[in-house]
Design an enzyme around this catalytic site. Structure first.
Site, PDB file in Angstrom:
ATOM      1  N   HIS A 249      25.703 -14.358  41.679  1.00  0.00           N
ATOM      2  CA  HIS A 249      24.290 -14.505  42.034  1.00  0.00           C
ATOM      3  C   HIS A 249      23.509 -13.535  41.161  1.00  0.00           C
ATOM      4  O   HIS A 249      23.914 -12.388  40.986  1.00  0.00           O
ATOM      5  CB  HIS A 249      24.109 -14.166  43.519  1.00  0.00           C
ATOM      6  CG  HIS A 249      22.789 -14.562  44.078  1.00  0.00           C
ATOM      7  ND1 HIS A 249      21.620 -13.946  43.715  1.00  0.00           N
ATOM      8  CD2 HIS A 249      22.446 -15.518  44.987  1.00  0.00           C
ATOM      9  CE1 HIS A 249      20.617 -14.509  44.380  1.00  0.00           C
ATOM     10  NE2 HIS A 249      21.087 -15.463  45.151  1.00  0.00           N
ATOM     11  N   ARG A 269      12.328 -15.121  44.581  1.00  0.00           N
ATOM     12  CA  ARG A 269      11.810 -15.850  43.409  1.00  0.00           C
ATOM     13  C   ARG A 269      11.164 -17.160  43.834  1.00  0.00           C
ATOM     14  O   ARG A 269      10.149 -17.581  43.286  1.00  0.00           O
ATOM     15  CB  ARG A 269      12.940 -16.099  42.404  1.00  0.00           C
ATOM     16  CG  ARG A 269      13.277 -14.857  41.585  1.00  0.00           C
ATOM     17  CD  ARG A 269      14.521 -15.056  40.736  1.00  0.00           C
ATOM     18  NE  ARG A 269      15.719 -15.036  41.552  1.00  0.00           N
ATOM     19  CZ  ARG A 269      16.721 -15.900  41.457  1.00  0.00           C
ATOM     20  NH1 ARG A 269      16.679 -16.856  40.562  1.00  0.00           N
ATOM     21  NH2 ARG A 269      17.768 -15.798  42.248  1.00  0.00           N
TER      22      ARG A 269
END
Ligand code: FAD
Length: 678
Positions: A249, A269
């Site tokens: 990740h 995000r």
């Protein structure tokens, strides 16, 4: 014969995360007596940590969304290596599974007009993730648990016994799937608290044990992720596929060291957070790969416009699939443009008002304030890649979740392979758990139902004895001859309570005056060395020589793990638990290293420094890992020799109507001319 507690059920589910609970609810719903086993307390599975949401094309946020678009996104994310039938079922059934959760009491965040709200995540064309702030996994587990309790209450009303048809065995570890000939006959395990052994006889076993992250040093995964289900399947004779694909990740915490690897949700995000390097540059624009060029914005203005108007703007490059973002961060740090602690900056503070950040990302706000003394409403976070998810797993039939070659064995959730291809999209795991957890529970129940009483498998005493002997080995670890003895390295029992049904003396007998023997090995030391090896040599960027070196080190660790010794008793003995888990981590690590060495291309969660391009000839190939020798001979086998064999297998061609969902130009990027011709 070993004295063990014995139980009898129709279906045993190993694992009480999202996949396991959904499978158990389904099996019980078919009327079968179902047992659920988990290592931690009921309700504390890994799923509880899931933050961002569940991907399902409900179309609440954008009416254009549908299962076909979700299917397309999933295949693009997995670089077309997904088991396409699984991706199809997943995309089609995910909305139904989310609505079902709501009918069972899940309280999702809402849109202004009262529908389930959906948020943006990397690789998803539309806002698609149903969520509860950034604590979605908690709500998912709470809801499934509540459903289980409701079913138990029904059973009490019917039969006067809450556990008449559904019982949870918590804080128990399964160490072997037992067999009668080729068929599954049950499981062998131990209670973590007392150390007592037990056997659950059952014709159908569903593996739902989650991932393998604890084989890597920097990981978002919890202590439970030691690859148990992967190893149990291998040892039972079922193959694993896609083990080279491990997802790093892009955004884990990098500071302070004690929390390195803890996840920073992609929701940051999704909600507008951007990545910057030490020059303050929003660098992701430089890293949009050729295959995605037409779908991602080329300027900050266009990217920012997308949040308000996704129909006329292209997506910000921060929302590329995870593999792309993780590699980009890695490159920036390597080029000397990283943050002070070896990551990059993730900035949400300058993008949303403080109040909004606290409302949308309460856990992140709390996590950074408590663990790093950073206020994410006022300053950027420092983030870097962390081992997060394994795309590889048990080779299953897409419709029934049955594991290849072992009648009665099923697998669902992160332990199963195929669905996500070479790279999973965020949010697609929680939906995967629900879709395939249900299918695994249903088909395990049907399999068990089809057997008459005389056809049910039986557990032989010899298998139970062998499983017990294997579990007890760390208490009598054999010292190795040939080296000078030193102080015993065996680790003591936590709590040191006396008793335990067997226990036995520790291997601490080694060493002493002039002894020509090596002391037993400390399982914690072995674990640390394994994690370092996988992190450094089979991590985010891979090279042939390094992976060969990793295989050599793994062989050494296997040899030494045979001498992993513990002191004390079976009660509350985490050193003993780890010594047992090492077998599993070493098996899955070898699968990852061998498969990664074999695949001479870069695709999704597998990046080769020496083969940096994606190669269309590898697109249709699965690498299948199997045990090199019969499981009962594993202990006798030379540990320095590999335990895993690898073979290539062609994937079934993608069905024509599914290929028709893509533009031909896009397919050309992934499929060979021959495949396109067909
Ligand atoms: P788990 O939930 O891990 O459950 C495994 C179960 O198996 C546990 O009960 C464990 O005790 C049991 N078990 C293991 N070994 C044994 C054994 N030997 N004997 C008995 N029991 C055993 N995905 C998303 O889709 N959306 C997200 O927002 C998201 N956020 C995430 C955030 C974090 C921090 C992490 C780490 C992951 C996230 N993921 C997310 C991924 C997702 O949470 C996992 O892939 C998923 O929860 C795995 O579920 P599972 O049911 O397969 O396994």
């Amino acid at each position: 014969m070993t004295a063990v507690e014995r139980h009898n059920y129709d279906v045993v589910v190993v694992g009480a995360g999202g996949a396991g609970l959904r499978a158990a609810i389904e099996a019980r719903g078919q009327g079968l007596r179902t047992a659920v086993i988990c290592k931690s307390l009921f309700g504390k599975a890994h799923t509880v940590m899931a933050e961002g949401g569940i991907a399902a094309s409900m179309g609440n946020s954008n009416p254009h969304d549908n299962w076909q678009t979700h299917f397309r996104d999933t295949l693009r994310g997995g670089k077309f290596l997904n088991q396409w039938r699984m991706a199809e079922l997943h995309a089609q059934e995910a909305p139904e599974r989310v609505w079902e959760l709501e009918t069972w009491g899940a309280l999702f965040d809402r849109t202004k007009d009262g529908r389930i709200a959906q948020r943006n995540f990397g690789g998803h064309e539309y806002a698609r993730l149903a969520h509860v702030g950034d604590r979605t996994g908690l709500e998912l587990i709470r809801t499934l648990q509540q459903r289980i309790v409701a079913l138990q209450q029904e059973d009490f009303a019917d039969a006067g016994d809450f556990e008449a048809r559904l019982r949870v065995f918590q804080e128990c570890t399964v160490t072997r799937v037992l067999k009668d000939g080729e068929r599954v006959a049950g499981v062998f395990g131990y209670e973590r608290e007392s150390g007592r052994f037990f056997v659950i006889e059952a014709p159908a076993v569903v593996l739902a044990t989650g991932g393998i992250g604890k084989s890597f040093k920097v990981t978002s995964n919890s202590w439970e992720y030691t690859g148990d289900g992967h190893a149990l399947a291998l040892l039972a004779g079922a193959p694993l596929i896609n083990m080279e694909f491990v997802q790093f990740h892009p955004t884990g915490m990098v500071w302070p060291p004690s929390v390195k690897g803890i996840l920073v949700t992609e929701g940051v995000r999704g909600d507008g957070g951007v990545l910057r390097n030490s020059d303050g540059k929003r660098f992701m624009f430089d890293y949009v790969p050729e295959v995605f060029k037409d779908k991602y914005a080329t300027s900050e203005e266009e990217a920012d416009g997308w949040y308000a108007d996704p129909d006329t703007h292209r997506r910000p490059p921060e929302l590329l699939p995870r593999d792309e973002v993780a590699r980009a961060i890695n490159s920036e740090v390597k080029a000397g443009r990283g943050s002070p602690h070896g990551g990059v900056f993730l900035d949400i503070a300058s993008r949303l008002p403080a109040q909004e950040i606290q409302r949308r990302l309460p856990s992140m706000h709390h996590q950074f304030r408590e663990l790093a003394d950073v206020d994410i409403t006022a300053e950027p976070m420092e983030v870097g890649p962390t081992c997060h998810y394994v795309m590889g797993g048990v080779d299953v039939d897409p419709d029934t979740a049955a594991a290849g070659g072992v009648p009665g064995l099923f697998a669902a959730g992160e332990v199963a392979g195929g669905m996500h291809g070479s790279n999973r999209l965020g949010g697609n795991s929680l939906s995967d758990l629900l879709v395939f957890g249900r299918r695994a529970g249903l088909h395990a129940a049907r399999y068990a139902q089809a057997l008459t009483a005389s056809q049910r498998p039986a557990v032989a005493d010899a298998q139970v004895d062998a499983a017990a002997a294997e579990a007890l080995r760390p208490f009598s670890a054999e010292p190795a001859e040939g080296t000078d003895g030193a102080a015993p390295a065996a680790v003591g029992a936590a709590g040191g309570a006396a008793g335990g049904a067997a226990g036995g003396a520790a291997g601490g007998a080694a060493g002493g005056a002039g002894g020509a023997v090596a002391p037993p090995e400390n399982p914690y030391t072995l674990h640390q060395e394994l994690q370092q090896t996988m992190n450094d040599l089979v991590g985010i960027i891979r090279k042939e020589q390094e992976m060969e070196e990793a295989l050599t080190r793994l062989a050494d660790l296997r040899t030494r793990s045979r001498r992993a010794g513990v002191e004390g008793h079976r009660q509350f003995n985490p050193g003993w638990h780890l010594a047992i888990d090492l077998r599993n981590m070493l098996l899955v690590s070898e699968c990852v290293a061998r498969a990664a060495l074999e695949r001479t291309e870069s695709r999704g969660g597998h990046t080769r420094d020496d083969h940096p391009q994606m190669d269309r000839r590898w697109r249709g190939v699965n690498l299948v890992c199997e045990l090199a020798s019969p499981p009962d001979q594993l202990a006798a086998q030379d540990p320095a020799a590999g335990q895993i064999t690898l073979r290539r297998r062609d994937m079934p061609p993608i069905r024509a109507d599914l290929l028709d969902l893509f533009e031909k130009d896009e397919l050309r990027k992934y499929l060979t001319d021959e495949e396109l011709g067909q």
